[in-house]
Design a protein around this motif. Structure first.
Motif, PDB file in Angstrom:
ATOM      1  N   PRO A 291       0.822  -1.208   0.000  1.00  0.00           N
ATOM      2  CA  PRO A 291       0.000   0.000   0.000  1.00  0.00           C
ATOM      3  C   PRO A 291       0.859   1.261   0.000  1.00  0.00           C
ATOM      4  O   PRO A 291       1.811   1.373   0.768  1.00  0.00           O
ATOM      5  CB  PRO A 291      -0.819  -0.124   1.284  1.00  0.00           C
ATOM      6  N   VAL A 292       0.529   2.185  -0.884  1.00  0.00           N
ATOM      7  CA  VAL A 292       1.288   3.434  -1.038  1.00  0.00           C
ATOM      8  C   VAL A 292       0.552   4.611  -0.416  1.00  0.00           C
ATOM      9  O   VAL A 292       1.087   5.346   0.411  1.00  0.00           O
ATOM     10  CB  VAL A 292       1.557   3.709  -2.535  1.00  0.00           C
ATOM     11  N   ALA A 293      -0.698   4.812  -0.832  1.00  0.00           N
ATOM     12  CA  ALA A 293      -1.470   5.960  -0.359  1.00  0.00           C
ATOM     13  C   ALA A 293      -2.933   5.732  -0.696  1.00  0.00           C
ATOM     14  O   ALA A 293      -3.272   4.913  -1.551  1.00  0.00           O
ATOM     15  CB  ALA A 293      -0.978   7.259  -1.014  1.00  0.00           C
ATOM     16  N   ARG A 294      -3.794   6.469  -0.025  1.00  0.00           N
ATOM     17  CA  ARG A 294      -5.205   6.488  -0.395  1.00  0.00           C
ATOM     18  C   ARG A 294      -5.748   7.869  -0.093  1.00  0.00           C
ATOM     19  O   ARG A 294      -5.414   8.475   0.940  1.00  0.00           O
ATOM     20  CB  ARG A 294      -5.999   5.415   0.354  1.00  0.00           C
ATOM     21  N   GLY A 295      -6.552   8.385  -1.004  1.00  0.00           N
ATOM     22  CA  GLY A 295      -7.090   9.719  -0.818  1.00  0.00           C
ATOM     23  C   GLY A 295      -7.685  10.266  -2.095  1.00  0.00           C
ATOM     24  O   GLY A 295      -7.893   9.537  -3.078  1.00  0.00           O
ATOM     25  N   HIS A 307      -7.009   4.239  -4.203  1.00  0.00           N
ATOM     26  CA  HIS A 307      -6.088   3.423  -3.418  1.00  0.00           C
ATOM     27  C   HIS A 307      -4.899   3.095  -4.327  1.00  0.00           C
ATOM     28  O   HIS A 307      -5.078   2.465  -5.374  1.00  0.00           O
ATOM     29  CB  HIS A 307      -6.760   2.135  -2.961  1.00  0.00           C
ATOM     30  N   ILE A 308      -3.699   3.517  -3.940  1.00  0.00           N
ATOM     31  CA  ILE A 308      -2.510   3.334  -4.769  1.00  0.00           C
ATOM     32  C   ILE A 308      -1.637   2.240  -4.158  1.00  0.00           C
ATOM     33  O   ILE A 308      -1.396   2.223  -2.946  1.00  0.00           O
ATOM     34  CB  ILE A 308      -1.718   4.644  -4.893  1.00  0.00           C
ATOM     35  N   PRO A 354      -1.153   9.951  -9.949  1.00  0.00           N
ATOM     36  CA  PRO A 354      -0.941   8.700  -9.205  1.00  0.00           C
ATOM     37  C   PRO A 354       0.367   8.005  -9.569  1.00  0.00           C
ATOM     38  O   PRO A 354       0.988   7.376  -8.701  1.00  0.00           O
ATOM     39  CB  PRO A 354      -2.165   7.855  -9.584  1.00  0.00           C
ATOM     40  N   THR A 357       3.034   9.798  -7.624  1.00  0.00           N
ATOM     41  CA  THR A 357       2.949   9.414  -6.213  1.00  0.00           C
ATOM     42  C   THR A 357       3.557   8.034  -5.977  1.00  0.00           C
ATOM     43  O   THR A 357       4.351   7.833  -5.046  1.00  0.00           O
ATOM     44  CB  THR A 357       1.484   9.426  -5.756  1.00  0.00           C
ATOM     45  N   ALA A 358       3.173   7.061  -6.824  1.00  0.00           N
ATOM     46  CA  ALA A 358       3.685   5.696  -6.668  1.00  0.00           C
ATOM     47  C   ALA A 358       5.198   5.652  -6.874  1.00  0.00           C
ATOM     48  O   ALA A 358       5.917   4.959  -6.145  1.00  0.00           O
ATOM     49  CB  ALA A 358       2.983   4.759  -7.645  1.00  0.00           C
ATOM     50  N   TRP A 361       7.027   7.087  -3.842  1.00  0.00           N
ATOM     51  CA  TRP A 361       6.995   6.124  -2.730  1.00  0.00           C
ATOM     52  C   TRP A 361       8.002   5.003  -2.991  1.00  0.00           C
ATOM     53  O   TRP A 361       8.725   4.593  -2.089  1.00  0.00           O
ATOM     54  CB  TRP A 361       5.588   5.560  -2.586  1.00  0.00           C
ATOM     55  N   HIS A 365      11.262   3.183  -0.801  1.00  0.00           N
ATOM     56  CA  HIS A 365      11.154   1.819  -0.288  1.00  0.00           C
ATOM     57  C   HIS A 365      11.789   0.785  -1.217  1.00  0.00           C
ATOM     58  O   HIS A 365      11.717  -0.409  -0.922  1.00  0.00           O
ATOM     59  CB  HIS A 365       9.669   1.471  -0.076  1.00  0.00           C
TER      60      HIS A 365
END
Length: 374
Positions: A291-295, A307-308, A354, A357-358, A361, A365
């Motif tokens: 899971p990366v982010a949600r919003g 949901h990314i 998105p 964003t991905a 992230w 990681h």
């Protein structure tokens, strides 16, 4: 006046009240049965159908003295799904009988499965169906039943997204029952997406209420986004497709490189959607999701919650994909190195937020993922 026997979802009083626009207490309703018929779950759908079956009995409710306006509302709600009224004779609880009409599906329209259970349906689908019916009935008198029915899958998705939003915790500071006042709610447009507008006030930081303002947004629902990443080969997979909104905005480059993405269907988790879309769009089997982010990607204009994920995958084994032709998708994919993708991110080559964003992230990681999956 008309007498109707309801065997399925309209036995749920709150739904019947919503469709008719009046209280169930004002209805002349009696428990009734229709012998020689059974009510069965429609395959792949959250509603039942009635069928003639020897030895079976359909439980239901007889509602008498429905007005022409009631019948018009019911025909609008049911008519777009291939249901039509037919006369029957039902048995009453006192042993008597009465004539009525029933919404029967067109012969062969639905494939049915096990007997349908009203209580189980209320638990699983009742709240969603009520929310969906609100949107459907907002277009009564403005669109045909058939036009609304074509948009019903997306209506259900928006209803599921609304319920999910209601289930998320508040901020602990604002009380929406006092801090937002809706004066008018207009559902202005319905298609795959919808447009809604409200005249509303919100509580300002000084404690006063704002002036009444008109605000509108595009209603999209929930979506899942997944960037496939192969930590062994240090590669990612992107998909490209034509996007109409950038073109409509006048963008000279409406073919967009993106992660895999798709809308979340009711009853499906974001993770399930991400895995399904990876296969459909890119021919990729996701082994593990990070899971990366949600919003909200654009909270000022777009009612979409995404949901990314990073999808751990073996990108040496990519087959199929290309999207679903029946949904108008024409998608190509490309596998590239992590470094090449990040060069594009730094050069602001990619226009899909998105994806940005991905990618950012993943930059934080990547070493952990490579160590865990080496």
């Amino acid at each position: 006046m008309a007498d109707l026997f309801f065997f399925g979802t309209l036995r749920h009083t709150p739904l019947l009240e919503l469709v008719l626009g009046r209280s169930g207490d004002a209805l002349n309703a009696l428990s009734a049965k229709l012998p020689g018929h059974g009510v069965y779950q429609v395959a792949g759908q959250p509603f039942p159908a009635i069928e003639e079956r020897q030895g079976a009995t359909a439980e239901g409710v007889l509602v008498q003295d429905l007005s022409p306006a009631d019948l018009d509302a019911l025909n609008f709600y049911e008519g777009g799904f291939g249901y039509a009224l037919k006369p029957v004779t039902v048995q009453l609880a006192d042993g008597g009988s009465a004539g009525a009409e029933v919404y029967f599906p067109e012969p062969g329209l639905w494939q049915t499965e096990e007997p349908w259970d009203l209580a189980a349906w209320v638990d699983e689908w009742g709240a969603l169906s009520l929310r969906a019916a609100e949107e459907v009935m907002a277009y009564h008198g403005r669109m045909s039943a058939e036009e609304v029915a074509r948009s019903f899958p997306s209506i259900r998705r928006r209803a599921a997204a609304w319920l999910a939003g209601q289930a998320r915790p508040g901020d602990g500071v604002h009380d929406l029952s006092r801090d937002v006042i809706v004066h008018n709610h207009n559902r202005a447009y319905l298609n795959f997406f919808a447009m809604e507008e409200m005249d509303l006030q919100f509580r300002r930081y000084d404690g006063s209420m704002s002036p009444v303002m008109n605000r509108a947004c595009s209603m999209a629902g929930h979506a899942a986004v997944v960037l496939p990443y192969d930590p062994v080969r240090d590669q990612v997979l992107l998909v490209e497709q034509f996007r109409a909104p950038p073109f409509m905005m006048g963008d000279a480059h409406p073919w967009m490189w993106e992660p895999v993405a798709g809308v979340i269907d009711p009853g499906e988790t974001a993770e399930e959607t991400a895995r399904r879309e990876a296969v459909e769009e890119a021919g990729v089997t996701v082994l593990h999701l990070e899971p990366v982010a949600r919003g909200y990607p654009s909270s000022g204009a777009l009612a979409e919650f995404i949901h990314i994920f990073i999808g751990i995958a073996d990108l040496s084994d990519v087959s199929g994909g290309g999207g679903v032709a029946g949904e108008g998708e024409d998608i190509r994919s490309r596998t590239l190195s992590y470094e090449e993708m990040m060069e594009g991110i730094d050069a602001q080559t990619y226009q899909d937020m998105p994806l940005v964003t991905a990618a950012l992230w993943l930059s934080r990681h990547r070493e952990r993922l490579r160590a865990e999956h080496s």
